[in-house]
Design a protein around this motif. Structure first.
Motif, PDB file in Angstrom:
ATOM      1  N   PHE A 142       0.838  -1.197   0.000  1.00  0.00           N
ATOM      2  CA  PHE A 142       0.000   0.000   0.000  1.00  0.00           C
ATOM      3  C   PHE A 142       0.874   1.248   0.000  1.00  0.00           C
ATOM      4  CE2 PHE A 142      -4.512  -1.108   1.457  1.00  0.00           C
ATOM      5  CZ  PHE A 142      -4.454  -2.372   0.875  1.00  0.00           C
ATOM      6  N   GLY A 143       0.549   2.163  -0.918  1.00  0.00           N
ATOM      7  CA  GLY A 143       1.161   3.480  -0.923  1.00  0.00           C
ATOM      8  C   GLY A 143       0.122   4.522  -0.555  1.00  0.00           C
ATOM      9  N   PRO A 144       0.433   5.807  -0.703  1.00  0.00           N
ATOM     10  CA  PRO A 144      -0.531   6.854  -0.348  1.00  0.00           C
ATOM     11  C   PRO A 144      -1.871   6.716  -1.073  1.00  0.00           C
ATOM     12  CG  PRO A 144       1.649   7.796  -0.698  1.00  0.00           C
ATOM     13  CD  PRO A 144       1.733   6.361  -1.105  1.00  0.00           C
ATOM     14  N   ALA A 145      -1.845   6.385  -2.372  1.00  0.00           N
ATOM     15  CA  ALA A 145      -3.100   6.258  -3.126  1.00  0.00           C
ATOM     16  C   ALA A 145      -3.941   5.105  -2.603  1.00  0.00           C
ATOM     17  CB  ALA A 145      -2.801   6.056  -4.614  1.00  0.00           C
ATOM     18  N   GLU A 146      -3.278   3.999  -2.227  1.00  0.00           N
ATOM     19  CA  GLU A 146      -4.008   2.839  -1.714  1.00  0.00           C
ATOM     20  C   GLU A 146      -4.623   3.134  -0.353  1.00  0.00           C
ATOM     21  OE1 GLU A 146      -1.546   1.522  -4.952  1.00  0.00           O
ATOM     22  OE2 GLU A 146      -1.059   2.678  -3.156  1.00  0.00           O
ATOM     23  N   TYR A 147      -3.881   3.825   0.505  1.00  0.00           N
ATOM     24  CA  TYR A 147      -4.440   4.166   1.812  1.00  0.00           C
ATOM     25  C   TYR A 147      -5.597   5.162   1.683  1.00  0.00           C
ATOM     26  CZ  TYR A 147      -1.179   1.633   4.772  1.00  0.00           C
ATOM     27  OH  TYR A 147      -0.481   0.628   5.406  1.00  0.00           O
TER      28      TYR A 147
END
Length: 516
Positions: A142-147
């Protein structure tokens, strides 16, 4: 397997006199508060949060583990003996449980609920032990977009599921987000919604908001009903507090089916166990209609067993989602996330690496808590029911004093007390107009995560909005969200159409009777 080794080490930490005492205290408090209508495990955690700052992290978290499951069973005691469920998660099991009580089978109904809660909770926790580390490994992708997508998923799912009106659910979500952004913006140093009051520059404490919404709001709500008649009587629950062989064999498949419904919903942000408990109830009712002697409406033991197992299974798997993903899927889970944060721990992918000793000890505490609850509840459920006789004036006055004391002890600020009263009035108004509280709490906890994740994602992509849907994980989350919202809307339309048809049929029957 590594999981078993870690779990055994966790049992080694938790099996000390001090930690066992905190598990028992938590189970005791959770059951006692859960019995009282309108209260529950979320309020118990909210009231005790300010008072646990002096405890060791493991002691506090193990106590909350007992409260977490104890509150669910306490809710069912009031529903079975008074037809007044302590919380919405106990409504489904109260239908047949109260009929069993009216037929002189109250102790068997309580035993069915206790064993069902134990079965659902144990099986779900076993799954958490084996699969939570795997979920945590997957979450490292998970990166920022996924979170951000995960937070949006939680916001919309909870807002549209837990409220009868989508508008009310989204209004509660907006309110929670507004409370979450009060204070100094860490990125720009800009004051937001502080109205020039220095005490608000650090934001409003989550403890203050949760205690105000859950405790003070409920106290005001109960006070507004003083003087109204309440003819519901407490049914005596003396007798055989265990199940016979045929009763156990009848309940066992329902416990397993209920667990099957509850486990997936603990991972889905649907606001709690309301949906799986009603699904389990509906399934048992359909199966009962095929039997030679249908028992639904007369006190079916399966109608108690299925929903109870579903409720605790949801709570067990919700703990896995909280630990592995940092995703609170119910109001109580959101408060447990706050409990972790107050000790400097952030549930999510790195929790199993940075605080592995505490995580595995907590999972071991969940097993012990459910055994303790079974011991406390199977023979002593009638004793818990005596709490329903406590006069409400004394009970809620004590809750108010305890809430004020806890808030002041946490921040030593009289302004916090004023804010608590103001938000408490807001909580009262929300109850009066059936605006759900869960979206407020979820938005309050996940709001900052969503904001910072969105900023990071946009900054890393030169403000290209396409980055928000550029990975299989984000696309998958949004697709599931859209499908879920459409399904929920379809279900609501069908329910309203069925209700309209029933009203029309009743009106036609009344008109026919009048003409005769």
């Amino acid at each position: 397997m590594d999981q078993l080794t870690h779990l055994l080490n966790g049992f080694g930490q938790i099996l000390t006199p001090q930690n066992l005492l905190w598990v028992i205290v938590g189970a005791f408090l959770g059951t006692a508060i859960g019995v009282l209508p309108g209260l529950g495990s979320a309020m118990a955690v909210a009231l005790l949060l300010p008072l646990t700052f002096t405890l060791e992290p493991l002691s506090a978290l193990t106590m909350f583990a007992g409260i977490y499951f104890g509150g669910l069973f306490g809710d069912s005691i009031a529903g079975i003996l008074m037809n007044t469920p302590g919380n919405s998660t106990a409504i489904a099991s109260s239908f047949e449980g109260h009929m069993m009580a009216l037929n002189g089978r109250a102790p068997q109904a309580l035993a069915t609920a206790a064993i069902g809660a134990f079965t659902g909770g144990i099986l779900a926790t076993v799954l958490v032990v084996f699969f939570a580390p795997t979920m945590a490994d997957l979450a490292t992708q998970f990166g920022p977009a996924e979170y951000f997508a995960l937070a949006v998923f939680a916001f919309i799912a909870i807002s549209t599921v837990v409220a009868d009106s989508v508008i009310r659910g989204l209004s509660a979500l907006a309110l929670g987000l507004a409370l979450a952004v009060v204070g100094i913006d860490q990125s720009t140093g800009t004051a937001r919604f502080t109205f020039g009051i220095p005490a608000l520059f650090d934001g409003i404490s989550v403890v203050v908001i949760t205690v105000a919404l859950l405790a003070i709001g409920e106290v005001l709500h109960v006070a507004s009903k003083v003087g109204r008649r309440d003819d519901k009587k407490l049914i005596h629950a003396g007798g055989r507090p265990w199940l016979s062989g045929p009763e156990f064999r009848a309940a066992l498949p329902a416990w397993l089916r209920g667990t099957g419904f509850g486990v997936p919903f603990g991972i889905i942000p649907a606001g709690g166990a309301e949906v799986p408990t009603f699904l389990a109830y509906g399934t048992e009712r359909k199966l009962d209609a095929r039997r030679a002697k249908p028992m639904f409406g007369k006190g079916s033991i399966q109608g108690v067993a299925g929903p109870e197992a579903a409720g605790n299974a949801t709570a067990g798997s919700a703990m896995g989602a909280l630990l592995a993903l940092g995703l609170p899927t119910s109001a109580t889970a959101a408060l447990l996330l706050v409990a972790f944060q107050q000790y400097g721990m952030q549930p999510g992918p790195l929790l199993f690496e940075r605080s592995a000793d505490i995580v595995w000890a907590l999972l071991a505490a969940l097993f012990i808590a459910m055994v303790v609850l079974l011991i406390l509840n199977l023979p002593f459920a009638p004793m818990w029911a005596m709490l329903l006789k406590v006069p409400k004036e004394y009970l809620y006055a004590g809750i108010t004093v305890f809430a004020a004391f806890g808030v002041y002890a946490a921040g030593a600020s009289t302004i916090d007390l004023g804010v608590m009263i103001g938000i408490g009035v807001l909580g009262f108004v929300m109850r009066q107009y059936d605006v759900p509280l869960a979206p407020v709490l979820i938005a309050l906890i996940l709001g900052p995560l969503a904001e910072y994740s969105l900023r990071d994602a946009m900054a890393n992509s030169s403000n290209n909005a396409a980055v928000l849907v550029s990975s299989p994980i984000t696309i998958g989350l949004y697709v599931v969200l859209v499908v879920g919202v459409i399904w929920n809307g379809y279900r609501r339309v069908q329910e309203r159409r069925l209700a309209a048809e029933l009203d029309a049929a009743e009106a036609a029957a009344d008109e026919s009777a009048t003409t005769r």
